[in-house]
Design a protein around this motif. Structure first.
Motif, PDB file in Angstrom:
ATOM      1  N   GLU A 252      59.485  53.644  51.317  1.00 59.23           N
ATOM      2  CA  GLU A 252      60.102  52.359  50.996  1.00 59.23           C
ATOM      3  C   GLU A 252      59.830  51.328  52.101  1.00 59.23           C
ATOM      4  O   GLU A 252      59.514  50.174  51.802  1.00 59.23           O
ATOM      5  CB  GLU A 252      61.614  52.540  50.812  1.00 59.23           C
ATOM      6  N   ALA A 253      59.949  51.750  53.348  1.00 61.46           N
ATOM      7  CA  ALA A 253      59.710  50.829  54.469  1.00 61.46           C
ATOM      8  C   ALA A 253      58.270  50.334  54.475  1.00 61.46           C
ATOM      9  O   ALA A 253      58.008  49.136  54.647  1.00 61.46           O
ATOM     10  CB  ALA A 253      60.040  51.519  55.792  1.00 61.46           C
ATOM     11  N   LEU A 254      57.335  51.257  54.274  1.00 60.13           N
ATOM     12  CA  LEU A 254      55.924  50.872  54.296  1.00 60.13           C
ATOM     13  C   LEU A 254      55.569  50.008  53.091  1.00 60.13           C
ATOM     14  O   LEU A 254      54.740  49.091  53.192  1.00 60.13           O
ATOM     15  CB  LEU A 254      55.050  52.131  54.352  1.00 60.13           C
ATOM     16  N   THR A 255      56.192  50.284  51.946  1.00 63.36           N
ATOM     17  CA  THR A 255      55.956  49.454  50.759  1.00 63.36           C
ATOM     18  C   THR A 255      56.460  48.034  50.972  1.00 63.36           C
ATOM     19  O   THR A 255      55.801  47.058  50.581  1.00 63.36           O
ATOM     20  CB  THR A 255      56.637  50.072  49.521  1.00 63.36           C
ATOM     21  N   LEU A 256      57.630  47.915  51.589  1.00 64.60           N
ATOM     22  CA  LEU A 256      58.178  46.587  51.898  1.00 64.60           C
ATOM     23  C   LEU A 256      57.155  45.761  52.677  1.00 64.60           C
ATOM     24  O   LEU A 256      56.862  44.608  52.336  1.00 64.60           O
ATOM     25  CB  LEU A 256      59.477  46.732  52.706  1.00 64.60           C
ATOM     26  N   HIS A 257      56.601  46.364  53.723  1.00 70.11           N
ATOM     27  CA  HIS A 257      55.651  45.630  54.564  1.00 70.11           C
ATOM     28  C   HIS A 257      54.300  45.444  53.860  1.00 70.11           C
ATOM     29  O   HIS A 257      53.612  44.448  54.100  1.00 70.11           O
ATOM     30  CB  HIS A 257      55.521  46.314  55.923  1.00 70.11           C
ATOM     31  N   ALA A 258      53.947  46.366  52.964  1.00 72.02           N
ATOM     32  CA  ALA A 258      52.728  46.185  52.167  1.00 72.02           C
ATOM     33  C   ALA A 258      52.860  44.961  51.260  1.00 72.02           C
ATOM     34  O   ALA A 258      51.886  44.222  51.052  1.00 72.02           O
ATOM     35  CB  ALA A 258      52.458  47.439  51.334  1.00 72.02           C
ATOM     36  N   LEU A 269      54.509  41.448  59.919  1.00 72.59           N
ATOM     37  CA  LEU A 269      55.584  41.460  60.912  1.00 72.59           C
ATOM     38  C   LEU A 269      55.505  42.682  61.821  1.00 72.59           C
ATOM     39  O   LEU A 269      56.219  42.749  62.819  1.00 72.59           O
ATOM     40  CB  LEU A 269      56.948  41.400  60.212  1.00 72.59           C
ATOM     41  N   PHE A 270      54.652  43.671  61.476  1.00 73.58           N
ATOM     42  CA  PHE A 270      54.373  44.776  62.393  1.00 73.58           C
ATOM     43  C   PHE A 270      53.777  44.212  63.678  1.00 73.58           C
ATOM     44  O   PHE A 270      53.071  43.200  63.659  1.00 73.58           O
ATOM     45  CB  PHE A 270      53.305  45.704  61.798  1.00 73.58           C
ATOM     46  N   ARG A 271      54.040  44.853  64.788  1.00 72.32           N
ATOM     47  CA  ARG A 271      53.366  44.565  66.044  1.00 72.32           C
ATOM     48  C   ARG A 271      52.649  45.839  66.490  1.00 72.32           C
ATOM     49  O   ARG A 271      52.989  46.937  66.007  1.00 72.32           O
ATOM     50  CB  ARG A 271      54.381  44.110  67.104  1.00 72.32           C
ATOM     51  N   PRO A 272      51.683  45.750  67.400  1.00 76.52           N
ATOM     52  CA  PRO A 272      50.995  46.970  67.851  1.00 76.52           C
ATOM     53  C   PRO A 272      51.964  48.074  68.279  1.00 76.52           C
ATOM     54  O   PRO A 272      51.748  49.250  67.961  1.00 76.52           O
ATOM     55  CB  PRO A 272      50.144  46.470  69.032  1.00 76.52           C
ATOM     56  N   ASN A 273      53.058  47.687  68.960  1.00 73.18           N
ATOM     57  CA  ASN A 273      54.015  48.707  69.401  1.00 73.18           C
ATOM     58  C   ASN A 273      54.786  49.320  68.235  1.00 73.18           C
ATOM     59  O   ASN A 273      55.232  50.470  68.318  1.00 73.18           O
ATOM     60  CB  ASN A 273      54.989  48.124  70.426  1.00 73.18           C
TER      61      ASN A 273
END
Length: 345
Positions: A252-258, A269-273
């Motif tokens: 669910e989290a990865l789908t949100l960001h996808a 909104l992901f950052r390298p860290n």
């Protein structure tokens, strides 16, 4: 001056809501853990005045300092709730609010902030006879939804559902309800460690992000998937299957960001860290056989969800392996909480 004061928590969605219809109605149902340590405290001092034609009269203070930047958001909230709060033109208010965690950083500060304000306004409505005690929580959940959709879920503790779903009796698009089905005890003491990768204003607000779901190429498939994932989540909560629960939460989290990345325009909104942490968590879980899983809200910060029995191992892992990826080494250990608290008698 009269005074009402409430403390209301943030929440972390397990099945995400992303995309909405007019009137702050969700495109799909969602379910969340209400948190405990991540909360907002809001006090409203108020007095009745003669109505002068202005729709409302208020000052807003954040951490003791006047905060004009927050005024437009509060004005929008009052505009949306004017019919439910008909006394607004005839009260003057001073609103004081403070968070136990950073604003606008991927922890749901609007959820705790607007639910705390809604509970204060609900309390005033109670005193003014605009609502009765029996309908108080539902009334405050409706107010909260009109401020920020996810805020509707912060009015209750534990597991909370917002949005109509065929497998959840009593669920509704207009307000949240406490999750009505059996839940294995392990989930009632679940922990959430929030890793603060980035602190500050997000590059794209959640409001804009929701708007970008209109006409999104994958929107309808996503809404259907979310409905199916809600049904699957019911099974995992009932059986206490931590592996499949965590697998679903991460998906669910990865789908949100996808959905964000594939919007037009797309954004990240992901950052390298953030990515470093996700990889480390997966490796740690596989090698150490510890049931810790990640989720994210609409931001760069990572929430680690795990049972109380894994607390010591996860705390050591965070301190030794993950702290280096956090802004100034900052993180917050939290847990599933019991919901808001009235601070005034």
């Amino acid at each position: 001056m009269n005074k009402v004061s409430w403390q209301s928590p943030s929440n972390i969605a397990l099945v995400k809501y992303w995309g909405k219809k007019s009137g702050q109605i969700p495109a799909n149902a969602s379910i969340s853990f209400t948190l405990d340590s991540c909360h907002t405290r809001t006090t409203v001092e108020w007095e009745q005045i003669e109505a002068d034609g202005a729709p409302f009269h208020f000052e807003i203070f954040v951490d003791g300092e006047e905060a004009p930047d927050f005024r437009p958001k509060i004005e929008t909230f009052f505009q949306r709730t004017a019919e439910l709060l008909p006394f607004l033109p005839s009260v003057r208010m001073r609103i004081d609010t403070s968070n136990s965690f950073p604003h606008s950083s991927g922890i749901a500060s609007s959820a705790s902030g607007l639910s705390a304000l809604s509970l204060c306004m609900g309390d005033i409505a109670l005193q003014m006879g605009a609502v009765d005690e029996e309908g108080f929580e539902r009334f405050c959940s409706i107010l909260s939804r009109l401020g920020s959709g996810s805020a509707s879920r912060s009015v209750y503790g534990g597991l909370v559902v917002w949005g109509q779903h065929k497998d959840i009796p009593g669920s509704n698009d207009s307000f949240a309800i406490p999750y009505p089905h059996h839940v294995e005890h392990v989930f009632s003491t679940y922990r959430d460690t929030v890793l603060l990768v980035e602190v500050g204003q997000k590059s794209v607000s959640s409001t804009k992000g929701h708007g970008l779901m209109n006409g999104h190429a994958f929107a309808e498939a996503r809404f259907k998937q979310a409905e199916e994932n809600m049904s699957e989540m019911i099974q995992h909560l009932q059986t206490g299957d931590l592996h499949h629960f965590g697998e679903l939460v991460e998906a669910e989290a990865l789908t949100l960001h996808a959905m964000m990345m594939t919007s037009r325009p797309g954004y990240m909104l992901f950052r390298p860290n953030t990515i470093e942490i996700l990889e480390k968590v997966r490796t740690f879980r596989t090698e150490e056989k510890v049931p810790v899983h990640f989720t994210l809200d609409a931001g760069a910060n990572v929430h680690l969800l795990y049972p109380a029995s894994a607390e010591q191992k996860v705390h050591t892992f965070v301190e030794q392996e993950l702290k280096q990826y956090c802004k100034d080494g900052r993180y917050i250990h939290d847990s599933v909480g019991g919901g808001p608290k009235r601070l005034t008698e």
